[in-house]
Design a protein around this motif. Structure first.
Motif, PDB file in Angstrom:
ATOM      1  N   THR A  54      56.913  24.382  41.251  1.00  0.00           N
ATOM      2  CA  THR A  54      56.339  23.794  40.041  1.00  0.00           C
ATOM      3  C   THR A  54      56.873  22.380  39.847  1.00  0.00           C
ATOM      4  O   THR A  54      57.950  22.034  40.349  1.00  0.00           O
ATOM      5  CB  THR A  54      56.687  24.630  38.804  1.00  0.00           C
ATOM      6  N   SER A  80      53.013  28.673  34.871  1.00  0.00           N
ATOM      7  CA  SER A  80      53.016  29.847  35.726  1.00  0.00           C
ATOM      8  C   SER A  80      51.567  30.238  36.010  1.00  0.00           C
ATOM      9  O   SER A  80      50.642  29.734  35.374  1.00  0.00           O
ATOM     10  CB  SER A  80      53.768  31.012  35.058  1.00  0.00           C
ATOM     11  N   ILE A 122      51.474  23.357  39.676  1.00  0.00           N
ATOM     12  CA  ILE A 122      51.984  24.558  40.326  1.00  0.00           C
ATOM     13  C   ILE A 122      51.210  24.789  41.615  1.00  0.00           C
ATOM     14  O   ILE A 122      49.986  24.664  41.665  1.00  0.00           O
ATOM     15  CB  ILE A 122      51.888  25.777  39.366  1.00  0.00           C
TER      16      ILE A 122
END
Length: 126
Positions: A57, A70, A50
């Motif tokens: 991503t 995330s 990421i």
């Protein structure tokens, strides 16, 4: 940057786990982050990456559609949500960091990362 991963455990096939990685540095937002895994008897492999903003991503083909990476730069954390787990996902999972805040940063090789967490073990039973 120092990294601390947690969240591993034992889960049945089809289940979910959420891994977290906490970073020590306030400049965390300037790092490209990645997750790798190493299964018994195998080499460490890239799982997900990421960019600093979280906008972009990347995933290994084996986890696309099942895993989501995330980050929360305010909390210096990166997470890996793992759904529809399979026995083949059994491995020790590592988070890794590389200083790069380019929006086009893209790293998937173990050699690209200079900072590593201690690993957290994931076991998926059939």
């Amino acid at each position: 940057v120092q990294l601390q991963a947690c969240g591993g455990g034992l889960v049945q096939a089809g289940g979910s786990l959420r891994l977290s990685c906490a970073a020590s540095k306030r400049a965390f937002s300037r790092y490209y982050m990645g997750w790798f895994r190493q299964a018994p008897g195998k080499e460490r492999e890239f799982v997900a990456g990421i960019t600093w903003s979280g906008v972009t991503t990347y995933y290994a083909d084996s986890v696309k559609g099942r895993f989501t990476i995330s980050r929360d730069n305010a909390k210096n954390t990166v997470t890996l949500q793992m759904n529809s787990l399979k026995p083949a996902d059994t491995a020790v999972y590592y988070c890794a960091a590389r200083p790069d805040y380019s929006p086009t940063a893209y790293y998937t090789s173990e050699a690209d990362f200079g900072s590593w967490g201690q690993g957290t073990e994931v076991t998926v039973s059939s």
